[in-house]
Design a protein around this motif. Structure first.
Motif, short mmCIF file in Angstrom:
data_model
loop_
_atom_site.label_atom_id
_atom_site.label_comp_id
_atom_site.label_asym_id
_atom_site.label_seq_id
_atom_site.Cartn_x
_atom_site.Cartn_y
_atom_site.Cartn_z
N VAL A 113 10.56 80.16 43.04
CA VAL A 113 10.53 78.83 42.43
C VAL A 113 11.24 78.84 41.07
O VAL A 113 11.93 77.89 40.71
N ASN A 114 11.09 79.92 40.34
CA ASN A 114 11.80 80.05 39.06
C ASN A 114 13.31 79.89 39.27
O ASN A 114 13.99 79.18 38.52
N LEU A 115 13.83 80.50 40.34
CA LEU A 115 15.27 80.41 40.61
C LEU A 115 15.63 79.04 41.19
O LEU A 115 16.66 78.45 40.85
N ALA A 116 14.75 78.54 42.07
CA ALA A 116 14.99 77.21 42.64
C ALA A 116 14.97 76.15 41.54
O ALA A 116 15.73 75.18 41.58
N ASN A 117 14.10 76.34 40.54
CA ASN A 117 14.06 75.39 39.42
C ASN A 117 15.41 75.31 38.72
O ASN A 117 15.84 74.22 38.31
N ALA A 118 16.06 76.47 38.56
CA ALA A 118 17.37 76.46 37.90
C ALA A 118 18.34 75.57 38.67
O ALA A 118 19.11 74.82 38.08
N TYR A 178 21.87 103.44 42.02
CA TYR A 178 20.45 103.36 41.71
C TYR A 178 19.85 102.11 42.33
O TYR A 178 20.38 101.01 42.17
N TRP A 179 18.74 102.30 43.03
CA TRP A 179 17.95 101.18 43.52
C TRP A 179 16.55 101.29 42.89
O TRP A 179 15.94 102.35 42.92
N PHE A 180 16.08 100.17 42.38
CA PHE A 180 14.70 100.10 41.92
C PHE A 180 14.02 98.94 42.63
O PHE A 180 14.67 97.97 43.00
N VAL A 181 12.71 99.04 42.81
CA VAL A 181 11.97 97.83 43.11
C VAL A 181 11.76 97.13 41.78
O VAL A 181 11.20 97.71 40.85
N MET A 182 12.30 95.93 41.68
CA MET A 182 12.28 95.22 40.41
C MET A 182 10.94 94.52 40.27
O MET A 182 10.37 94.04 41.25
N ASP A 183 10.48 94.45 39.08
CA ASP A 183 9.21 93.79 38.83
C ASP A 183 9.42 92.28 38.80
O ASP A 183 9.98 91.73 37.86
N LYS A 184 8.93 91.61 39.83
CA LYS A 184 9.15 90.16 39.92
C LYS A 184 8.29 89.37 38.95
O LYS A 184 8.43 88.17 38.82
N ASN A 185 7.37 90.04 38.30
CA ASN A 185 6.53 89.34 37.33
C ASN A 185 6.97 89.57 35.89
O ASN A 185 6.30 89.14 34.98
N ASP A 186 8.06 90.24 35.71
CA ASP A 186 8.53 90.43 34.34
C ASP A 186 9.16 89.12 33.86
O ASP A 186 10.19 88.68 34.37
N LEU A 187 8.52 88.50 32.90
CA LEU A 187 8.95 87.15 32.52
C LEU A 187 10.28 87.17 31.78
O LEU A 187 11.00 86.17 31.79
N THR A 188 10.64 88.31 31.18
CA THR A 188 11.96 88.40 30.55
C THR A 188 13.05 88.37 31.61
O THR A 188 14.03 87.63 31.50
N THR A 189 12.85 89.15 32.65
CA THR A 189 13.85 89.13 33.74
C THR A 189 13.92 87.74 34.37
O THR A 189 15.00 87.22 34.66
N LEU A 219 5.05 78.05 34.50
CA LEU A 219 5.96 77.73 35.60
C LEU A 219 5.47 76.51 36.37
O LEU A 219 4.36 76.49 36.89
N LYS A 220 6.35 75.48 36.43
CA LYS A 220 6.04 74.29 37.23
C LYS A 220 7.28 74.00 38.06
O LYS A 220 8.40 74.14 37.57
N PRO A 221 7.10 73.57 39.31
CA PRO A 221 8.28 73.26 40.12
C PRO A 221 9.07 72.09 39.52
O PRO A 221 8.48 71.09 39.13
N SER A 222 10.37 72.26 39.46
CA SER A 222 11.22 71.22 38.85
C SER A 222 11.72 70.25 39.90
O SER A 222 11.95 70.62 41.06
N THR A 223 11.93 69.03 39.48
CA THR A 223 12.59 68.04 40.35
C THR A 223 13.92 67.70 39.71
O THR A 223 14.05 67.74 38.48
N PRO A 224 14.92 67.35 40.53
CA PRO A 224 16.23 67.03 39.96
C PRO A 224 16.14 65.86 38.99
O PRO A 224 15.45 64.88 39.24
N GLY A 225 16.88 65.98 37.90
CA GLY A 225 16.94 64.89 36.96
C GLY A 225 18.02 63.89 37.32
O GLY A 225 18.08 62.78 36.78
N ILE A 226 18.90 64.29 38.20
CA ILE A 226 19.98 63.40 38.66
C ILE A 226 19.95 63.36 40.18
O ILE A 226 19.27 64.17 40.80
N THR A 227 20.64 62.40 40.75
CA THR A 227 20.66 62.29 42.21
C THR A 227 21.20 63.58 42.82
O THR A 227 22.28 64.02 42.47
#
Ligand SMILES: *[C@@H]1O[C@H](CO)[C@@H](O)[C@H](O)[C@H]1NC(C)=O
Ligand SMILES: *[C@@H]1O[C@H](CO)[C@@H](O)[C@H](O)[C@H]1NC(C)=O
Ligand SMILES: *[C@@H]1O[C@H](CO)[C@@H](O)[C@H](O)[C@H]1NC(C)=O
Ligand SMILES: *[C@@H]1O[C@H](CO)[C@@H](O)[C@H](O)[C@H]1NC(C)=O
Ligand SMILES: *[C@@H]1O[C@H](CO)[C@@H](O)[C@H](O)[C@H]1NC(C)=O
Length: 723
Positions: free
Chosen positions: A448-453, A359-370, A35-43
């Motif tokens: 950051v994973n979501l912000a990268n998207a 159903y509510w779960f605490v989701m695993d934020k480190n699951d790389l598939t999710t 995981l690396k922070p992404s920068t926009p490729g376009i303006t």
């Protein structure tokens, strides 16, 4: 600085590469090494200008222009006629499920069969169904048969599937039990003629036939969700529906466990003719439906406002809720508690209010598939927004994304738990000095994973996250540390203070508010949610701005009952929005007043937060702060009616004055600079739009101007005012 030099300063290309900055030798433990922070490729469409070079504040920009953020969150759809309340931004929840909805199919046929003296009875006419068991008693044995018509659904269109039933009684005899669901390949049975005697695939105790050919045991309700209370229960049937259907029909048998028991176990639930018929929910990772999102963008566009999706993804408000997350994601990954005997229990809760899911779960934020699935979904959403924007006149309505709403790593919203490790995904824990460090990194990587998207998409905009008070990973300090050490794609983090106290909201933008210290590094300050149902709601936005923070109201109108509006008469079903109270007019008035100097509010740091050119008066309402200065001019504010005033330095010869109530401003010594004009009007960007000439009084060299409520007055002098 003049407006034009200001703008050209802003247009520097440096904006594009905001995050590609500091390299550092410091290393920090990581969880996902890729995981690396992404920068926009376009303006980018929008950004946060961190340079403070053309302004003394961290600025939001849209299309390279300073943007005055004054937002409101929206929960309900049918509010079109009350959008024109002077806000500049609408933000609204976009749940993952709303862009990737599961399809719910009601059972096409269903009935139960019963042994003993009922062995030849058919129960297809009953609205309820049953499963039951008691050792040695035929008449206490029940099985339920379910059939779903999947005509039109190819297995390739199905990523996951579950059967959901609704129990209408508690478990019989208060004995909770576990249920089994079997897929059967025999679809020839008909609900209207099966009985205990003639129904397929059972021998009176067990399911029969050849296992994994005629029948498949698909799932057993887990120990932590055994059937007990009334409500929904889900059983996963993915494998059968994807891999073993014999034709376009899915048949199932539902059974209680067949443990030895001298007291009958079982439960009654809604059958195919009941109020909540058994359903098959099918979930498809490739299926997107943009209807809801497009509607919100279009309505916002029609109202001339800007829009921010508030992403309700694998977690929102500290939980993964099945009402917000597609089933194909939901079934994957849960944070698990490791019990003394080594078994695992998810951190889970059943919710009784269907508006918030079952159903509510605490989701695993480190699951790389999710993480991967969620990034793909957000990227698809942003690319869709780019297409929508291009196809609809390039109005650039979407200007930001809130990537995580009140998130937490290891606790449900508001609850405190001790740390749990998920042994499969928390392997990096050892690399950290403390669990808290690990939690901070987890939250950062998740956001950051979501912000990268967002940044990598064809529609890059600013990204933000909002915390609730007391979350386990506030993230601000860590995000700033990362900003200095390789960068971050999460532009800023804010708080949902839910405080009605004006002094608190004023303090937030520049002070440590009982441990909630957000004014650090290059974190742009924003109150991200604060109730609209408090009678200070009209003053709070002004107090927030005066303290150095932008403001976002929660909400316009909605079921959480924090809205400015309430239903006209809920009892009689009249949901026409009406003002909650008199102060709502004050909110509207305040918004329109702020719009008159939007540019200054977007670009200037207020005095209380360390700025010089933007002074507020009487925000606390107690006349403790009724004097201030612009350049060398001391300004006093005389109010009879707890008004709030603003004075801003437009240039070395121009001061603007505003007030929510009728007041007198006195500008000491201003006449010595030779008053050229005093006018009422408003600013459009940096241009003055004159409405009228305003009279004023001279008292020696002092200038006194009486403002009417909601006036914006521009004062021009001939000579440069000294500093
Ligand atoms: C399923 O049944 C419920 C209750 O009868 C009904 O409201 C709903 O519309 C049905 N759904 C479908 C897809 O037919
Ligand atoms: C139920 O009736 C259908 C015809 O309507 C028949 O094909 C089927 O064999 C019958 N099933 C049983 C279990 O009697
Ligand atoms: C059978 O009973 C045992 C002991 O009470 C229990 O642990 C187990 O979960 C039960 N099995 C089912 C399928 O209900
Ligand atoms: C803010 O206040 C809390 C106590 O309320 C303290 O623990 C924390 O260190 C303070 N933070 C800063 C940056 O001053
Ligand atoms: C403003 O000043 C005038 C006299 O100079 C006075 O009559 C009036 O009451 C004052 N208004 C307010 C709101 O203080």
């Amino acid at each position: 600085m003049t407006a034009s030099s200001f703008l050209s300063a802003l247009r520097r290309p440096a904006l594009v590469g905001l995050f590609a900055c500091v390299a550092s030798s410091a290393t920090f433990p990581v969880i996902d090494p890729d995981l690396k922070p992404s920068t926009p490729g376009i303006t980018p469409i929008s950004a946060v200008d961190l340079t403070r070079s053309s302004s003394d504040r961290l600025m939001l920009t849209v299309d390279d222009e300073p943007f005055f953020f004054n937002g409101v969150q929206l929960r309900a759809d049918k509010l079109y006629d009350v959008w024109d309340d002077g806000f500049t931004v609408i933000n609204s929840q976009i749940s993952w499920l709303s862009i990737q909805p599961d399809t719910a199919l009601n059972a096409s046929e269903s009935t139960f069969i019963r042994g003993g003296s009922h062995a030849s009875t058919n129960f297809a006419g009953e609205t309820s169904s049953r499963i039951g068991y008691r050792t040695g008693s035929e008449v206490d044995k029940y099985l339920t048969y379910l059939k779903f018509d999947l005509d039109g659904y190819a297995s390739a269109d199905i990523t996951a599937a579950k059967v959901r039933i609704y129990t209408t009684t508690r478990a019989w005899n208060s004995k909770s039990f576990r249920a089994n669901i079997y897929g059967i390949t025999d679809n020839d049975w008909e609900a209207t003629n099966i009985t205990w005697t003639n129904a397929p695939n059972h021998d009176g105790v067990d399911i029969d036939g050849t296992e994994n050919e005629d029948y498949f045991l698909l799932s057993t309700s887990p120990t932590w969700d055994s059937i007990d209370a009334t409500g929904y229960y889900d059983l996963d049937v993915t494998d059968f529906v994807v891999n073993h259907l014999s034709d376009d029909v899915a048949s199932f048998i539902l059974q209680t466990s067949t443990n030895t028991t001298s007291t009958a176990i079982g439960v009654t639930f809604d059958g195919a003719l009941g109020t909540h018929p058994p359903q098959l929910l099918i979930s498809n990772e490739n299926n997107f439906d943009w209807t809801y999102l497009d509607n919100l963008v279009k309505w916002t566009e029609d109202a001339g406002l800007k829009f921010e999706p508030v992403w309700f993804g694998s977690e929102s408000t500290g939980a993964a809720m099945d009402s917000r997350v597609p089933y194909y994601v939901f079934r994957n990954t849960k944070v698990e508690k490791i019990n003394d005997d080594g078994s695992h229990t998810p951190v889970f809760k059943r919710n009784s209010d269907p508006a918030y899911g079952t159903y509510w779960f605490v989701m695993d934020k480190n699951d790389l598939t999710t993480r991967k699935q969620e990034k793909a979904a957000v990227l698809a959403m942003m690319n869709h927004i780019a297409e929508y924007n291009a196809a609809n006149g390039d109005k650039r309505t979407v200007i930001g994304v809130d990537v995580a709403n009140e998130p937490a790593v290891q606790r449900f919203h508001g609850s405190k738990f001790s740390a749990w490790q998920n042994p499969e995904t928390w392997g990096a824990l050892e690399a950290f000095d403390s669990v808290q460090d690990f939690v901070d990194r987890t939250m950062w990587e998740f956001c950051v994973n979501l912000a990268n998207a967002v940044k990598e998409s064809n529609y890059p905009v600013w990204t933000r996250a909002n915390n609730y008070w007391g979350t386990d990973a506030q993230g601000v300090v860590y995000n700033e540390l990362m900003r200095q050490n390789g960068g971050t794609s999460l532009d800023f983090i804010g708080l949902d203070p839910y405080r009605s106290n004006v002094a608190d909201i004023f303090a937030y933008g520049h002070k440590n508010l009982t441990g909630q210290y957000y004014a650090t590094g290059s974190n742009l300050l924003m109150v991200m949610e604060n109730s609209g149902a408090v009678d200070t709601a009209d003053v709070l936005p002004l107090a927030s701005l005066a303290g150095g923070s932008f403001y976002n109201l929660y909400e316009l109108y909605g079921p959480d009952n924090f809205g400015l509006y309430i239903p006209a008469d809920e009892d009689s079903g009249d949901y026409t929005p009406v003002d909650r109270s008199d102060y709502v007019q004050g909110v509207r008035d305040g918004n329109y007043l702020l719009k008159k100097i939007a540019y200054d509010l977007a670009t200037k740091l207020p005095v209380a937060a360390g700025g010089t050119g933007l002074a507020f008066f009487n925000v606390l309402g107690d006349e403790s702060d009724i004097s201030g200065s612009i350049r060398s001019i001391d300004i006093s504010y005389e109010t009879e009616d707890s008004g709030v005033g603003i004075a801003t330095e437009r240039s070395e010869r121009e001061i603007a004055l505003l007030s929510t109530q009728a007041v007198n401003f006195t500008l000491a010594g201003l006449a010595s600079y030779k008053v050229r004009s005093v006018e009422t009007g408003y600013y459009r960007g940096t241009s003055w739009v004159r409405e009228d000439v305003k009279s004023f009084n001279r008292n020696g060299e002092d200038v006194q101007i009486s403002l009417d409520a909601l006036d914006c007055v521009r004062v021009l002098v001939r000579n440069e005012i000294s500093k």
